[in-house]
Motif scaffolding. Structure first.
Motif, short mmCIF file in Angstrom:
data_model
loop_
_atom_site.label_atom_id
_atom_site.label_comp_id
_atom_site.label_asym_id
_atom_site.label_seq_id
_atom_site.Cartn_x
_atom_site.Cartn_y
_atom_site.Cartn_z
N LEU A 324 0.82 -1.21 0.00
CA LEU A 324 0.00 0.00 0.00
C LEU A 324 0.85 1.26 0.00
CD1 LEU A 324 -2.73 -0.98 2.63
CD2 LEU A 324 -2.91 -1.07 0.14
N ALA A 330 -3.65 3.02 -0.83
CA ALA A 330 -4.09 2.34 -2.05
C ALA A 330 -2.94 1.48 -2.55
CB ALA A 330 -4.47 3.37 -3.11
N PRO A 331 -3.19 0.47 -3.40
CA PRO A 331 -2.10 -0.34 -3.94
C PRO A 331 -1.02 0.54 -4.57
CG PRO A 331 -4.19 -1.36 -4.45
CD PRO A 331 -4.51 -0.04 -3.83
N LEU A 356 -3.70 -3.46 -9.34
CA LEU A 356 -4.34 -3.78 -8.06
C LEU A 356 -3.65 -4.92 -7.32
CD1 LEU A 356 -8.03 -3.55 -9.31
CD2 LEU A 356 -6.87 -1.88 -7.84
N HIS A 358 -1.04 -7.22 -5.17
CA HIS A 358 -0.30 -7.05 -3.92
C HIS A 358 0.80 -8.10 -3.85
CE1 HIS A 358 -2.97 -4.11 -1.96
NE2 HIS A 358 -3.92 -4.70 -2.66
N TYR A 364 -6.86 -9.19 -3.83
CA TYR A 364 -7.10 -7.89 -4.46
C TYR A 364 -8.03 -7.04 -3.59
CZ TYR A 364 -5.50 -10.26 -8.71
OH TYR A 364 -4.77 -10.97 -9.64
N LEU A 365 -7.74 -5.76 -3.53
CA LEU A 365 -8.70 -4.77 -3.07
C LEU A 365 -9.38 -4.21 -4.31
CD1 LEU A 365 -6.58 -2.72 -0.48
CD2 LEU A 365 -8.18 -4.59 0.00
N ALA A 366 -10.70 -4.10 -4.29
CA ALA A 366 -11.43 -3.60 -5.45
C ALA A 366 -12.49 -2.62 -5.01
CB ALA A 366 -12.07 -4.77 -6.22
N LYS A 369 -12.67 0.68 -1.85
CA LYS A 369 -11.61 0.36 -0.90
C LYS A 369 -10.24 0.37 -1.56
CE LYS A 369 -10.56 -2.62 3.00
NZ LYS A 369 -11.08 -3.69 3.88
N SER A 370 -10.18 0.04 -2.86
CA SER A 370 -8.89 0.04 -3.55
C SER A 370 -8.30 1.44 -3.66
CB SER A 370 -9.04 -0.56 -4.95
OG SER A 370 -9.74 0.31 -5.82
N TYR A 371 -9.15 2.46 -3.58
CA TYR A 371 -8.68 3.84 -3.69
C TYR A 371 -8.18 4.40 -2.36
CZ TYR A 371 -9.94 4.93 -8.52
OH TYR A 371 -9.98 5.00 -9.88
N GLN A 385 -12.42 -2.71 -12.90
CA GLN A 385 -11.44 -3.40 -12.06
C GLN A 385 -11.76 -4.89 -11.95
OE1 GLN A 385 -11.70 -1.43 -8.27
NE2 GLN A 385 -10.07 0.04 -8.75
#
Length: 457
Positions: A324, A330-331, A356, A358, A364-366, A369-371, A385
């Motif tokens: 992060l 975020a990624p 995205l 890791h 994956y965060l999508a 939440k990914s932002y 995504q």
């Protein structure tokens, strides 16, 4: 991936717009999704801002793979050009989609931890060959443990509203004043809510679309109830871009909302207080006094509407190796593409599984939440995504890397210094300072959102 692991389901955390779209894309690729939703139905978090009208039309909030899954059920697609409220989005699209997915969706399943089976985050040995283990608690309080070949966390940021404090921490006295502070846009159609704010002085903190909605709603209330006044507290100043793109915004409803907020100020219903970063909340004769870092004190207010953004809950991901960005959460490969000091939602390059990814393969965060704390998210960004993620999990790297999205632009935001902090709705989000890309929009008679113990987990 070994054969037993490949046969396991992909766990999707959250039955909101992005999570359900992820499941639809996985089904389209003959994959086996299992969606875990903490709430009692699809779009539980969305329903909590059911009175808010999106500023994206139906054409932009229905995922293509989801529509294909819905078609055999006799689902009637809403009119593309109309704008749904959160309640309509949940009832007319999210719940039917969850119903079409059938037993692939579990309700009352709150995820409490994700890890590799038999491996904490320290252990390297054959880590990538181990399935994921997902711990959850049911609505009845029963603990369970599931195994999965991959995990897509689309639980959103709804459950984590940012505090008043200008340093990102709660202001002194904020917790003890909780009875007078709300972190959601009030529903001014509710008689009890109208009575709470009518004839009172309210401080609205924030400058994204959520704040615009509150300002417009309070201005409407003031026209009916003289004496209703608003102190609009901004951490930055007011400039040409403060109220968004106006008529130049390619999301017309978002532009119109900014103009309504501007009218509230121009007509004297709201007074802008700029350069004010709250450090303390004091009680004075039954009212609240906001105090800034330098000691500047606002006149007493009766209520506070704090719309200073939302942030991701990473607490149940402690045993997952996340990569992060230290600022946005975020990624790391996504962060430069969504940096709100540089980008608006219309200038964010469409992205997918590669950005995205890791250090933990298969995780994956999508969605929102990914932002992390960035405010430039739109629902169709999340759909792109998960289309890419599903392709990657199915082994179709060419499709995973292909871009299948064109985003609308805002007329103004994206320059350095426009961002201060994010706000959001489950499907989209906005930023303080630029009103960049946001979620809720057109006010009904009063609109919009933030804390709830759901968000998908």
């Amino acid at each position: 991936m070994n054969e037993p692991t490949a046969a396991l389901p992909t766990v999707v955390i959250g039955a909101g717009p992005t999570g359900l779209a992820a499941a639809a894309h996985l089904v389209a690729r003959d994959q086996n999704p299992l969606v875990l939703e903490a709430g009692p139905g699809a779009g539980t978090a969305v329903r909590e801002w059911s009175h808010v009208r999106l500023f994206s039309p139906w054409a932009e909030v229905v995922d293509p793979a989801a529509e294909k899954l819905l078609a055999p059920t006799g689902w009637n697609r809403p009119e593309d050009a109309s704008y749904p409220t959160g309640g309509e989005w949940a009832e007319r699209y999210l719940q039917p989609l969850a119903d079409a997915l059938g037993d692939r969706v579990r309700y009352g399943a709150r995820v409490t931890g994700v890890s590799r089976s038999g491996r904490d985050r320290v252990v390297d040995a054959d880590r990538e060959e181990r399935p994921f283990t997902v711990h959850l608690v049911t609505a009845e309080g029963r603990e369970e443990r599931l195994t999965a070949r991959a995990v897509i966390d689309a639980s959103g940021t709804w459950a984590m509203p940012s505090p008043l404090g200008g340093d990102g921490l709660p202001a002194l006295g904020e917790h003890t004043a909780a009875d007078r502070i709300t972190y959601r846009i009030p529903d001014f159609k509710d008689p009890a809510v109208r009575a709470r704010y009518a004839g009172k002085r309210t401080a609205v903190i924030g400058s994204g679309s959520s704040a615009f909605t509150a300002l417009a709603g309070l201005a409407d209330l003031a026209r009916e109830h003289p004496g209703t006044r608003t102190a609009w507290v901004l951490r930055r100043g007011v400039g040409e871009s403060t109220f968004g793109g106006g008529e130049a915004d390619q999301l017309p409803a978002r532009g119109a909302l900014g103009l309504r907020a501007k009218a509230a100020v121009d007509d004297g219903y709201a007074e802008a207080v700029t350069g004010f970063r709250t450090s303390e909340v004091e009680r004075e004769d039954g009212r609240l006094v906001l105090v800034a870092d330098g000691g500047h004190r606002l006149d007493p207010v009766d209520e506070v509407v704090a719309l200073t953004g939302l942030r991701p809950d990473l607490s149940f991901l402690d045993e997952v190796r996340l990569g992060l960005d230290e600022r946005l959460q975020a990624p790391v490969r996504l962060a430069p593409l969504i940096d709100p000091n540089v980008h608006s939602c219309g200038t964010v390059y469409p992205h997918g599984a590669n950005e995205l990814a890791h250090p933990e393969p298969g995780f994956y965060l999508a969605g929102m939440k990914s932002y992390g704390r960035a405010p430039t998210f739109l629902a169709m960004t999340g759909y792109e995504q998960v289309r890419s993620i599903a392709a990657a999990l199915a082994g179709d790297q060419e499709a995973a890397e292909r871009v299948e999205l064109t985003l609308p632009e805002t007329g103004v935001c994206g320059g350095a210094g426009l961002f201060d902090e994010p706000e959001t709705e489950q499907g989209e989000a906005e930023g303080e300072g630029g009103g960049c890309c946001a979620a809720p929009a057109t006010v009904q008679t009063a609109d919009l959102e933030p804390p709830a113990p759901t968000g998908g987990r």
